[in-house]
Motif scaffolding. Structure first.
Motif, PDB file in Angstrom:
ATOM      1  N   VAL A 196     -11.700 107.761  85.501  1.00  0.00           N
ATOM      2  CA  VAL A 196     -10.289 108.370  85.512  1.00  0.00           C
ATOM      3  C   VAL A 196      -9.265 107.625  85.813  1.00  0.00           C
ATOM      4  O   VAL A 196      -9.472 106.707  86.824  1.00  0.00           O
ATOM      5  CB  VAL A 196     -10.535 109.528  86.698  1.00  0.00           C
ATOM      6  CG1 VAL A 196      -8.881 110.092  86.816  1.00  0.00           C
ATOM      7  CG2 VAL A 196     -11.377 110.424  86.345  1.00  0.00           C
ATOM      8  N   HIS A 197      -7.981 107.594  85.112  1.00  0.00           N
ATOM      9  CA  HIS A 197      -7.118 106.690  85.420  1.00  0.00           C
ATOM     10  C   HIS A 197      -6.010 107.468  85.596  1.00  0.00           C
ATOM     11  O   HIS A 197      -5.568 108.554  85.270  1.00  0.00           O
ATOM     12  CB  HIS A 197      -6.884 105.760  84.136  1.00  0.00           C
ATOM     13  CG  HIS A 197      -8.072 104.968  83.809  1.00  0.00           C
ATOM     14  ND1 HIS A 197      -8.056 103.617  84.433  1.00  0.00           N
ATOM     15  CD2 HIS A 197      -9.284 105.116  83.211  1.00  0.00           C
ATOM     16  CE1 HIS A 197      -9.134 102.923  84.040  1.00  0.00           C
ATOM     17  NE2 HIS A 197      -9.783 103.791  83.258  1.00  0.00           N
ATOM     18  N   ARG A 198      -4.844 107.012  86.564  1.00  0.00           N
ATOM     19  CA  ARG A 198      -3.656 107.698  86.879  1.00  0.00           C
ATOM     20  C   ARG A 198      -2.532 107.113  86.172  1.00  0.00           C
ATOM     21  O   ARG A 198      -2.153 105.896  86.142  1.00  0.00           O
ATOM     22  CB  ARG A 198      -3.545 107.274  88.220  1.00  0.00           C
ATOM     23  CG  ARG A 198      -2.352 108.212  88.867  1.00  0.00           C
ATOM     24  CD  ARG A 198      -2.092 107.916  90.569  1.00  0.00           C
ATOM     25  NE  ARG A 198      -3.509 108.451  91.125  1.00  0.00           N
ATOM     26  CZ  ARG A 198      -3.522 109.544  91.624  1.00  0.00           C
ATOM     27  NH1 ARG A 198      -2.650 110.432  91.443  1.00  0.00           N
ATOM     28  NH2 ARG A 198      -4.785 109.857  92.185  1.00  0.00           N
ATOM     29  N   LEU A 199      -1.912 108.017  85.366  1.00  0.00           N
ATOM     30  CA  LEU A 199      -0.731 107.921  84.626  1.00  0.00           C
ATOM     31  C   LEU A 199       0.586 108.356  85.498  1.00  0.00           C
ATOM     32  O   LEU A 199       0.457 109.530  85.779  1.00  0.00           O
ATOM     33  CB  LEU A 199      -0.726 108.551  83.269  1.00  0.00           C
ATOM     34  CG  LEU A 199      -1.086 107.684  82.065  1.00  0.00           C
ATOM     35  CD1 LEU A 199      -2.605 107.375  82.346  1.00  0.00           C
ATOM     36  CD2 LEU A 199      -0.798 108.413  80.642  1.00  0.00           C
ATOM     37  N   GLY A 200       1.445 107.448  85.655  1.00  0.00           N
ATOM     38  CA  GLY A 200       2.579 107.810  86.613  1.00  0.00           C
ATOM     39  C   GLY A 200       3.978 107.700  85.637  1.00  0.00           C
ATOM     40  O   GLY A 200       4.255 107.147  84.730  1.00  0.00           O
ATOM     41  N   ILE A 201       4.992 108.540  86.285  1.00  0.00           N
ATOM     42  CA  ILE A 201       6.373 108.592  85.538  1.00  0.00           C
ATOM     43  C   ILE A 201       7.255 108.432  86.666  1.00  0.00           C
ATOM     44  O   ILE A 201       7.104 109.273  87.893  1.00  0.00           O
ATOM     45  CB  ILE A 201       6.521 109.588  84.839  1.00  0.00           C
ATOM     46  CG1 ILE A 201       5.621 109.912  83.589  1.00  0.00           C
ATOM     47  CG2 ILE A 201       8.032 109.668  84.110  1.00  0.00           C
ATOM     48  CD1 ILE A 201       5.679 111.222  82.761  1.00  0.00           C
ATOM     49  N   GLY A 202       8.310 107.575  86.649  1.00  0.00           N
ATOM     50  CA  GLY A 202       9.277 107.565  87.983  1.00  0.00           C
ATOM     51  C   GLY A 202      10.536 107.173  87.202  1.00  0.00           C
ATOM     52  O   GLY A 202      10.628 106.713  85.992  1.00  0.00           O
ATOM     53  N   VAL A 203      11.576 107.204  87.981  1.00  0.00           N
ATOM     54  CA  VAL A 203      12.871 106.740  87.682  1.00  0.00           C
ATOM     55  C   VAL A 203      13.518 105.947  88.818  1.00  0.00           C
ATOM     56  O   VAL A 203      13.588 106.169  90.043  1.00  0.00           O
ATOM     57  CB  VAL A 203      13.902 107.908  87.632  1.00  0.00           C
ATOM     58  CG1 VAL A 203      15.318 107.506  87.037  1.00  0.00           C
ATOM     59  CG2 VAL A 203      13.381 109.141  86.760  1.00  0.00           C
ATOM     60  N   SER A 204      13.805 104.329  88.596  1.00  0.00           N
ATOM     61  CA  SER A 204      14.362 103.614  89.496  1.00  0.00           C
ATOM     62  C   SER A 204      15.978 104.147  89.897  1.00  0.00           C
ATOM     63  O   SER A 204      16.557 104.661  89.177  1.00  0.00           O
ATOM     64  CB  SER A 204      14.399 102.273  88.911  1.00  0.00           C
ATOM     65  OG  SER A 204      15.090 102.173  87.851  1.00  0.00           O
TER      66      SER A 204
END
Length: 608
Positions: free
Chosen positions: A372-380
């Motif tokens: 299982v791999h973790r995909l992340g989305i963020g905003v600086s």
């Protein structure tokens, strides 16, 4: 005495609207319309527009009234039995109407949690307005072919004594079985052919700013016989990287530490992966490109949360490592800066917000390990709030249950950023320079061969914010240049497919505040200039697009309601590829369309 009073009044108003731009509605007493009017966004015609759909299915009919804090509206979906896949095209068509007084609202459509359209509403008039949005959703065909799904729409609206507008929405899906060569005339004319209905090459080139070197003919990657990545068709599997759906499937990002993640186990026979990102910005960050630094807010004791400077970057991570990023196009919603600009022609992207693709194929050597791999989305640098989610598009090897893959990563993707500011009381200037370059390489050995994919991404960001005249004259100048390239080579290092996109989207906003005609009003002089320039090298061919708007005017404001004003918007749209071209030039003034010239067809590049 009057001068002192005026200055104090201006200072008071500055504190109230200290960080421009802002959102407004049009007062009931100020309504220039006398009948229902159609609003629209200038965009490229769809490839299917010249065809007759094999089948049109109305799928959603709903009125969004006081829907704030309510769950989204869902309706069941199954593919039509009398028009089964495969389809040459599938188009979603959203029609909406509204009357009364209302703010603009953000909305989205999801199919089984996969976002297929992000849009926003126009601000209505007392007589009422209507509009439609058409988007090609063929890339979601593998999902559209599945039965017993839910189509979900989120549109949070407020209806009360003051805000009376109810948004009535209908959504249909149009299925096509016929093919078409493209969006414009595909008839290649000899060089000596003349026609009054055709745009001359020089006219289109002038509109697009096309230069000979832009054709890419000297590039070592340019080969008219190359394949295009899109030629392999839609993905075989699409996985939503999204929230639970109780308040829509988008994640709500409140701060730069608010990384949204989902755990994914990739199918072992995945041969290509692309992450498609949807983003929009709201609240104190709706006009993020105009936000001053925190020190300016603190030094002047301003009662506003619109801070953190004028730089934002949406980024994607895989197991905590950066996989790609985007500085998004600064979409202006219809209540933004000056709502008189956006009637009946709305701002670029307001009805069909762009999505952004990140090529993840080079990472498959790391991802195809049954873990299982973790995909992340963020905003600086983000402040409350942004709405983000993503779709993971996967292409599978039909002849094998697993493939071999290996990843190699180089070019350190460190963000280089410089910030400089100087201010004295309410006047000052704030500058930001930023750039990033990333490159990832990996190979996949599947039944179609051993292919190495190189994903390269660079961008440059420049921003200048300036406050003058005791903070009442404010200007923003922002320039963004973004380049992305995907190159696929076979086992003898020959390029077999390539695609690159080069974009520029400059923005300029100027606002000046003056005393109004009454003690409880103020006057805003506003100017906006923004555009999207795109060069798309696709399978060895160049496509060029220009979309630019210039707007100017004034408005008298009480609180956040426009009680009088005058405004104009001029817009030019041009498109050209190896087969033909399209252009449209429109102008509006005080809510009325005063010019609308459209031309299809031109002399082909091959004949010039």
């Amino acid at each position: 005495m009057n001068t002192i009073f005026s200055l104090l009044l201006l200072l008071c108003f500055f504190i109230l609207v200290s960080s421009f731009p802002d959102r407004f509605t049009k007062s009931r007493s100020f309504d220039q319309s006398s009948s229902q009017e159609e609003y629209f966004e200038l965009a490229l015609p769809l490839p299917s527009d010249r065809l007759t759909p094999a089948l049109t299915i109305p799928i959603l009919h709903h009125s969004f009234a006081n829907t704030i804090n309510a769950p989204p509206f869902s309706t069941p979906y199954s593919p039509p039995s009398d028009c089964p896949p495969p389809w040459s095209f599938v188009v979603v068509e959203l029609r909406a109407k509204c009357r009364g007084e209302q703010y603009d609202r953000i909305a989205a459509l999801w199919l089984a949690g996969v976002e297929i359209l992000r849009t926003s509403t126009a601000e209505p008039t007392q007589c009422g307005i209507f509009w439609k949005v058409r988007k090609d959703v063929t890339r979601y065909s593998s999902l559209l072919a599945q039965p017993r799904l839910n189509l979900t729409m989120m549109l949070e609206n407020v209806v009360n004594r003051d805000y009376t507008g109810v948004y009535h929405v209908e959504v249909s899906l149009l299925y096509y079985k016929d093919n078409v060569a493209g969006v414009v005339n595909r008839v290649k004319l000899p060089a000596e052919t003349e026609s009054p209905n055709l745009i001359r090459n020089s006219q289109i080139d002038q509109l697009l700013g096309l230069e000979s070197e832009d054709l890419g003919l000297e590039s070592p990657e340019f080969d008219a016989n190359l394949g295009a990545l899109a030629d392999e068709g839609p993905a075989d599997l699409i996985i939503p990287i999204s929230d639970s759906g109780d308040r829509g499937f988008w994640f709500r990002v409140e701060s730069e530490l608010d990384l949204k993640t989902r755990e994914i186990r990739f199918p072992r026979n995945t041969r290509r992966a692309v992450l498609e990102i949807y983003v929009s910005f709201h609240g104190n960050d709706e006009f993020w490109y105009s936000n001053p630094p925190n020190s300016y807010i603190a030094m002047n004791n301003l009662d506003t949360a619109r801070a953190n400077g004028g730089y934002r970057e949406v980024f994607v991570t895989i197991d905590g490592e950066l996989a790609g990023s985007e500085v998004p196009f600064p979409v202006v919603f219809t209540g933004g800066i000056n709502p008189l600009f956006w009637e009946p022609v709305v701002a670029i992207g307001a009805f069909n917000l762009p999505s952004y693709d990140i090529e993840l194929t080079p990472f498959l050597g790391k991802l195809l390990d049954r873990k299982v791999h973790r995909l992340g989305i963020g905003v600086s640098d983000v402040i409350s709030y942004w709405l983000v989610n993503a779709n993971l598009h996967l292409w599978l090897d039909p002849k094998s249950k697993s493939v071999e893959a290996k990843s190699s990563f180089y070019r350190n993707p460190v963000l280089e950023i410089e910030r400089g500011f100087q201010f004295r009381k309410l006047d000052g200037s704030f500058k930001i320079k930023a750039q990033r370059a990333v490159q990832y390489v990996g190979w996949v050995k599947w039944s179609g061969g051993n292919h190495t994919t190189t994903f390269t991404q660079t961008y440059r960001f420049r921003s200048s914010i300036r406050f003058q005249n005791n903070g009442t004259l404010k200007s923003v100048k922002q320039k963004i240049k973004s380049n992305k390239e995907v190159v696929v080579r076979n086992d003898i290092r020959r390029v077999v497919a390539t695609e690159s996109v080069r974009r520029k989207y400059p923005l300029k906003v100027i606002t000046e505040m003056q005393p109004g005609s009454r003690k409880d009003t103020y006057l805003l002089l506003t100017n906006v200039s923004h555009s999207l320039e795109e060069k798309h090298f696709h399978g060895g061919h160049l496509r060029r697009l220009h979309n630019g708007q210039e707007s100017g005017g004034w408005m008298e404001v009480k609180d956040h309601s426009v009680i009088s004003g005058s405004a104009y918007t001029n817009q030019s749209f041009g498109y050209r590829d190896v087969f033909g071209c399209y252009s449209r030039i429109v102008a509006s003034k005080n809510g009325k369309l005063i010019r609308d010239n459209t031309t299809f067809g031109c002399l082909s590049l091959s004949s010039s």
